[in-house]
Design an enzyme around this catalytic site. Structure first.
Site, PDB file in Angstrom:
ATOM      1  N   SER A  41     130.576  33.344  23.341  1.00 38.74           N
ATOM      2  CA  SER A  41     130.628  32.811  21.981  1.00 38.74           C
ATOM      3  C   SER A  41     129.233  32.596  21.402  1.00 38.74           C
ATOM      4  O   SER A  41     128.972  32.903  20.239  1.00 38.74           O
ATOM      5  CB  SER A  41     131.418  31.492  21.951  1.00 38.74           C
ATOM      6  OG  SER A  41     132.788  31.729  22.198  1.00 38.74           O
ATOM      7  N   TYR A  56     141.915  35.665  22.235  1.00 42.03           N
ATOM      8  CA  TYR A  56     141.732  37.064  21.858  1.00 42.03           C
ATOM      9  C   TYR A  56     143.059  37.653  21.381  1.00 42.03           C
ATOM     10  O   TYR A  56     144.128  37.129  21.666  1.00 42.03           O
ATOM     11  CB  TYR A  56     141.211  37.885  23.049  1.00 42.03           C
ATOM     12  CG  TYR A  56     139.830  37.512  23.496  1.00 42.03           C
ATOM     13  CD1 TYR A  56     138.718  37.847  22.737  1.00 42.03           C
ATOM     14  CD2 TYR A  56     139.634  36.815  24.682  1.00 42.03           C
ATOM     15  CE1 TYR A  56     137.440  37.512  23.144  1.00 42.03           C
ATOM     16  CE2 TYR A  56     138.358  36.466  25.094  1.00 42.03           C
ATOM     17  CZ  TYR A  56     137.273  36.814  24.332  1.00 42.03           C
ATOM     18  OH  TYR A  56     136.014  36.474  24.738  1.00 42.03           O
ATOM     19  N   ARG A  88     137.965  30.185  28.905  1.00 51.43           N
ATOM     20  CA  ARG A  88     137.923  29.728  27.512  1.00 51.43           C
ATOM     21  C   ARG A  88     138.819  28.501  27.360  1.00 51.43           C
ATOM     22  O   ARG A  88     139.919  28.562  26.808  1.00 51.43           O
ATOM     23  CB  ARG A  88     138.336  30.856  26.578  1.00 51.43           C
ATOM     24  CG  ARG A  88     137.490  32.102  26.750  1.00 51.43           C
ATOM     25  CD  ARG A  88     137.577  33.011  25.546  1.00 51.43           C
ATOM     26  NE  ARG A  88     136.681  32.551  24.492  1.00 51.43           N
ATOM     27  CZ  ARG A  88     136.588  33.125  23.292  1.00 51.43           C
ATOM     28  NH1 ARG A  88     137.334  34.160  23.002  1.00 51.43           N
ATOM     29  NH2 ARG A  88     135.745  32.664  22.391  1.00 51.43           N
ATOM     30  N   ASP A 105     130.071  28.611  27.216  1.00 53.71           N
ATOM     31  CA  ASP A 105     130.647  29.877  26.749  1.00 53.71           C
ATOM     32  C   ASP A 105     129.567  30.764  26.132  1.00 53.71           C
ATOM     33  O   ASP A 105     129.312  30.728  24.931  1.00 53.71           O
ATOM     34  CB  ASP A 105     131.757  29.574  25.734  1.00 53.71           C
ATOM     35  CG  ASP A 105     132.495  30.823  25.284  1.00 53.71           C
ATOM     36  OD1 ASP A 105     132.103  31.936  25.701  1.00 53.71           O
ATOM     37  OD2 ASP A 105     133.462  30.685  24.509  1.00 53.71           O
ATOM     38  N   GLN A 112     133.495  24.873  26.763  1.00 52.53           N
ATOM     39  CA  GLN A 112     132.938  25.400  25.521  1.00 52.53           C
ATOM     40  C   GLN A 112     131.415  25.420  25.521  1.00 52.53           C
ATOM     41  O   GLN A 112     130.799  26.354  25.000  1.00 52.53           O
ATOM     42  CB  GLN A 112     133.446  24.585  24.323  1.00 52.53           C
ATOM     43  CG  GLN A 112     134.883  24.894  23.961  1.00 52.53           C
ATOM     44  CD  GLN A 112     135.356  24.107  22.765  1.00 52.53           C
ATOM     45  OE1 GLN A 112     134.727  23.114  22.360  1.00 52.53           O
ATOM     46  NE2 GLN A 112     136.455  24.519  22.175  1.00 52.53           N
TER      47      GLN A 112
END
Length: 381
Positions: free
Chosen positions: A130, A224, A119, A127, A124
């Site tokens: 997500s 997280y 992450r 990912d 991104q």
């Protein structure tokens, strides 16, 4: 170079790892794309659509492939047909799939797990956690609206005023924020809570009220939350109880990949909710945020209907597949050596790259993902 798109075989999986509109991105890199017949059918994608996009559709599509892409891990039978040196990209929950990891290692397959993509800013676009959480968060709000037997928005009519529904969302990661945004677009009054300090501002940016409790925040690695002590968890449940009791619908989205979901709401808390209320537990598959929720089922606790999520992104296979396929394309692009005057294009992952190294589970007959290797060695000791 050949990329094969596998037909999903796991029960309830409706997504597909590649969509026709992105086949061209792979062929531009120098790949031939082969698709197993019917791979896109659960996502309402016809074989003809793949062929028109430049892919071939054939039984035995995996034969001779340099790389096999799928959503769920390949079956044991399929893995054992792959020649050593073949690579795979899929979700691969190593804690829950130790036998699959062993098969991949023993067959000399190089396996990349989408949930292990680091992450970091550079990753991104790859990912998949997500992208799929985005779909799941939207779906949660729609499920809540469909189950709740009242309007979400305020309605002012000649016959009187109907107040808006009160929605509480627990967890403000990608899924939670999308649930908030969707519920707000439907006109509900939304309050939300997350243990991370940064989440309050994100909640307010979506137009919702941030529930603020007199408790320490729990910032963890990778965006997280870190695990909380039982004393803090009990105090949190106590402070959240009045908010939940007042809600028409509760949506819970708190989860950490590879770990059991935190239990945020007890059955006693749900029993205090109003008649006709609804609870949507996105984390039901990984232990559940709500005590008593069951994956894939609706159960009644007190006056509330409790919906347990099961493979929620797969309930919207079209957009979920499109987003996942883009993640796959971006990861494949990173691992592809482009053509030049000196060399031909090739699938050539650079294991010095942080993203490649972080997402690799097995390679060249070894388990490269250290936590998985330690766990499996511990089992065999």
């Amino acid at each position: 170079m050949k990329i094969a798109v596998a037909r999903e075989t796991r029960d309830g999986e409706s997504r597909v790892a590649m969509v026709p509109e992105l086949v061209g991105k792979l062929t531009e890199l120098g790949y031939d794309v082969a698709v197993e017949p019917g791979a896109g059918q659960p996502a309402l994608i016809a074989d003809d659509d793949y062929e028109q996009a430049g892919a071939t559709v054939e039984e035995g599509a995996l034969h001779g492939a340099d790389l096999v892409v799928s959503v769920q891990p390949l079956s044991t039978a399929t893995i054992r047909t792959l020649p050593a040196g073949t690579a795979t990209i899929s979700f691969l929950p190593t804690n829950q799939e130790p036998d699959t990891v062993r098969d991949l290692r023993d067959c000399g397959v190089t396996a990349f797990a989408m949930e292990l993509v680091p992450r970091i800013s550079r990753a991104q676009s790859m990912d998949a956690l997500s992208s799929q959480a985005l779909v799941a968060g939207y779906r949660c709000a729609i499920v809540a609206a469909g189950m709740l037997r009242r309007f979400f928005p305020l309605n002012m009519t000649a016959a009187g005023t109907v107040p808006p529904a009160e929605i509480v969302v627990l967890g403000a990661g990608v899924a939670g924020l999308q649930a908030i945004a969707t519920a707000k677009r439907l006109g509900a009054v939304v309050s939300a809570y997350d243990v991370r300090a940064a989440a309050a501002e994100e909640i307010r940016s979506m137009g919702a009220k941030a529930i603020e409790l007199e408790l320490e925040t729990l910032e963890g690695a990778g965006g997280y939350a870190r695990e909380m002590t039982e004393d803090r968890a009990a105090r949190q449940r106590e402070l959240l109880t009045p908010y939940i009791a007042n809600a028409d619908a509760l949506i819970t989205t708190a989860a950490v990949p590879g770990r059991q979901a935190p239990m945020l709401v007890t059955g006693e808390m749900v029993e205090q909710m109003k008649p006709g209320s609804v609870v949507v537990d996105l984390a039901a598959e990984t232990g559940g945020n709500v005590e008593g929720s069951v994956p894939g089922e609706v159960v009644r606790i007190g006056n509330a209907q409790v919906w347990g999520g099961r493979n929620v992104p797969s309930q919207m296979p079209g957009p979920a597949s499109r987003l996942y396929a883009q993640n796959v394309v971006n990861l494949v692009t990173l691992m592809t050596r482009t053509a030049s005057e000196e060399q031909d294009p090739a699938f050539a992952p650079d294991f010095e790259d942080e993203i490649v190294a972080g997402s690799c589970v097995t390679h060249d007959g070894t388990i490269r993902h250290e936590p998985t290797r330690i766990a499996l060695e511990g089992e065999s000791a």
